[in-house]
Structures are given as C-alpha cells and as structure tokens.
Scaffold this motif. Structure first.
Motif, PDB file in Angstrom:
ATOM      1  N   SER A  95       0.903  -1.191  -0.047  1.00 45.71           N
ATOM      2  CA  SER A  95      -0.115   0.037  -0.062  1.00 45.71           C
ATOM      3  C   SER A  95       0.867   1.280   0.086  1.00 45.71           C
ATOM      4  N   CYS A  96       0.212   2.260  -0.499  1.00 42.84           N
ATOM      5  CA  CYS A  96       1.106   3.539  -0.369  1.00 42.84           C
ATOM      6  C   CYS A  96       1.212   3.927   0.853  1.00 42.84           C
ATOM      7  N   GLY A  97       2.260   4.388   1.366  1.00 41.59           N
ATOM      8  CA  GLY A  97       2.749   4.806   2.917  1.00 41.59           C
ATOM      9  C   GLY A  97       2.143   6.061   3.281  1.00 41.59           C
ATOM     10  N   ALA A  98       1.544   6.721   2.279  1.00 45.59           N
ATOM     11  CA  ALA A  98       0.850   8.039   2.579  1.00 45.59           C
ATOM     12  C   ALA A  98      -0.615   8.060   2.562  1.00 45.59           C
ATOM     13  N   CYS A  99      -0.974   7.562   1.491  1.00 48.42           N
ATOM     14  CA  CYS A  99      -2.415   7.656   1.374  1.00 48.42           C
ATOM     15  C   CYS A  99      -3.106   6.292   1.551  1.00 48.42           C
ATOM     16  N   PHE A 100      -2.558   4.995   1.577  1.00 47.65           N
ATOM     17  CA  PHE A 100      -2.831   3.762   1.831  1.00 47.65           C
ATOM     18  C   PHE A 100      -3.586   3.125   0.814  1.00 47.65           C
ATOM     19  N   PHE A 135       4.295   6.914  -9.767  1.00 53.04           N
ATOM     20  CA  PHE A 135       3.632   7.844  -8.898  1.00 53.04           C
ATOM     21  C   PHE A 135       2.508   7.084  -8.412  1.00 53.04           C
ATOM     22  N   CYS A 136       1.979   7.245  -7.120  1.00 53.36           N
ATOM     23  CA  CYS A 136       0.785   6.653  -6.599  1.00 53.36           C
ATOM     24  C   CYS A 136      -0.667   7.180  -7.192  1.00 53.36           C
ATOM     25  N   ASP A 137      -1.272   6.137  -7.718  1.00 52.63           N
ATOM     26  CA  ASP A 137      -2.547   6.771  -8.526  1.00 52.63           C
ATOM     27  C   ASP A 137      -3.464   7.812  -7.783  1.00 52.63           C
ATOM     28  N   SER A 138      -3.412   7.842  -6.285  1.00 50.60           N
ATOM     29  CA  SER A 138      -4.389   8.309  -5.646  1.00 50.60           C
ATOM     30  C   SER A 138      -3.835   9.734  -5.272  1.00 50.60           C
ATOM     31  N   CYS A 139      -2.577   9.730  -4.427  1.00 49.80           N
ATOM     32  CA  CYS A 139      -1.995  10.909  -3.894  1.00 49.80           C
ATOM     33  C   CYS A 139      -0.914  11.605  -4.741  1.00 49.80           C
ATOM     34  N   VAL A 140      -0.660  10.494  -5.829  1.00 44.41           N
ATOM     35  CA  VAL A 140       0.357  11.325  -6.686  1.00 44.41           C
ATOM     36  C   VAL A 140       1.781  11.538  -6.099  1.00 44.41           C
TER      37      VAL A 140
HETATM   38 ZN   LIG Z   1      -0.832   7.299  -2.245  1.00 36.34          ZN
END
Ligand SMILES: [Zn+2]
Length: 243
Positions: free
Chosen positions: A203-208, A227-232
């Motif tokens: 999981s993304c460590g910032a937005c999960f 880049f993360c698909d959600s928080c970029v």
């Molecule tokens: Zn993220």
C-alpha cells in the motif's frame, strides 16, 4: 547522460527525511508556536480585564461612600445649626416647627448611617476580592511570562535546527538530478511536505491506496518515477532502497 534512477531515489529518500524535519520545524515555528503565544497573551488580557472591572467596581463603592458621608456631614451641620437656632426662636409655634425639622433630620441621619455601614461592608468585601484578584492576576502573569519565554526559547532553538537542516538539505539536493529534483520539490510544496511515499505491505505509505503488482514491478525496474494513483506521490520500495 543516462541517470541511475535507483541512486536518485536513494538520494530523494534522504532528502525527504530532512525535508520532513524542515516541514515539521517550520510548521511549529510559523504556525503552532505563534498560535500558542497569542493564546497566552489573550488569556492574560482576559484575566487583566476582569481585574480592571473589579478595580472600577471598588472605586465606585468608594465614591458611593464619600457621597453618603458628605450627605451625612451636611445633615449633621444642619442639625447643629438648627439646635443653635432653637434658643433664638420667639414663639412656641416656631419652636415646635424647628423641633420637627430637627427630628426629621435625625431620621435622615439614621438612615444615612445605616447606608454608610452597608457601604463600608461592601468596601471591605470589594477590597478582599480585589486583593485576591490582584494576587491571581500577578500569579497568572508570572506563569504566562514563563510559558512565553519557554516558547520564545524554543523558537530560537528551532531556528538553529532549521539552519542545520537547511545546510544538510543543500548538500544532498546538489547531487540530485535537476529534473527529478524539480518534480520532487513541486510535489513537496503541494503535498504538505511529503513528496515521497514508501510502499508498505503493498500500500502507499502516505494515502494507503493498495498498489498492484504491476506498479510494484514498474517501481523495481527503475526506468521512470512511479507515482501513487491516488495521492500522486513518488513511490519507492523501502527494502530495495534502504537494504
Ligand atoms: Zn498515495
């Protein structure tokens, strides 16, 4: 020139550690601590205002006492004047009228004397309250000053820490590829001081947001920034970088 993306990300991770520090320190210095300082000031001003109201009320009671005493003195003077006049009066009628005037004055005086006593009691209460309030405010002022100094000292300490962190940042960022650094810094500014996110437990460590295997494989190829698909934020695999 071909850049080694993995090496760049390793540098970015180092940079992010310092930038997170700088972000937290700056936030404390420019937002949190000024809020605390103004709160301390406001709370003290409120207490001082209450004391001021006590002072005014105590002063008013004193004025009230002086008025009553003045009134009393005037009436007492009138009685003594009437008493002297009493022996100069010629007729019984005049004499009776004067006596009744004196008796009315005496009644007034008795009421006034009671009023003065009541006012004296009030003054005593007001003075006691005032004393307590003054002590309270003095104590509060002392505590406020101490708290304020504590924060001001902390502000100085933060300045020093910031200077150290900025120096470190300068050294690390110098070695980062310019294009990558500029992407990183844009993210840093637009994403609350966090441009990089580790992939923890898929999981993304910032937005999960869950990262799929395709993304993880892309990260591990180190061909492009992923880049993360959600928080970029720029994603990286900690085991890969730190291990
Ligand atoms: Zn993220």
């Amino acid at each position: 020139m071909r850049i080694d993306l993995k090496q760049e990300i390793i540098k970015l991770v180092e940079l992010q550690k310092i930038d997170s520090q700088i972000y937290a320190l700056t936030r404390k210095k420019d937002i949190d601590n000024p809020i605390i300082l103004s709160k301390i000031k406001n709370e003290f001003q409120e207490k001082a205002k209450i004391l001021e109201e006590f002072e005014i009320s105590a002063k008013e009671t004193q004025i009230n006492k002086k008025e009553k005493e003045l009134d009393l003195a005037t009436k007492e003077a009138a009685i003594s004047k009437s008493n002297t006049q009493l022996y100069q009066l010629k007729t019984n009628k005049e004499y009776q009228a004067k006596l009744s005037e004196i008796s009315s004055l005496k009644a007034d005086i008795s009421v006034l004397e009671d009023a003065v006593l009541t006012v004296l009691e009030k003054i005593e209460q007001a003075q006691a309250q005032l004393k307590k309030q003054r002590e309270k405010v003095a104590q509060y002022e002392k505590e406020s000053k101490e708290k304020e100094n504590e924060i001001l000292n902390e502000q100085k300490e933060i300045e020093i820490q910031l200077k150290i962190a900025q120096d470190k940042r300068g050294k690390i960022s110098r070695d980062v590829d310019k294009a990558i650094l500029s992407k990183y810094e844009r993210l840093l500014n637009s994403r609350s001081g966090l441009a990089l996110a580790p992939v923890n437990h898929d999981s993304c460590g910032a937005c999960f947001l869950r990262t799929n295997h395709k993304t993880i494989n892309e990260i591990k190829m180190y061909k492009d920034l992923i880049f993360c698909d959600s928080c970029v934020r720029i994603l990286y695999i900690p085991e890969d970088i730190e291990g």
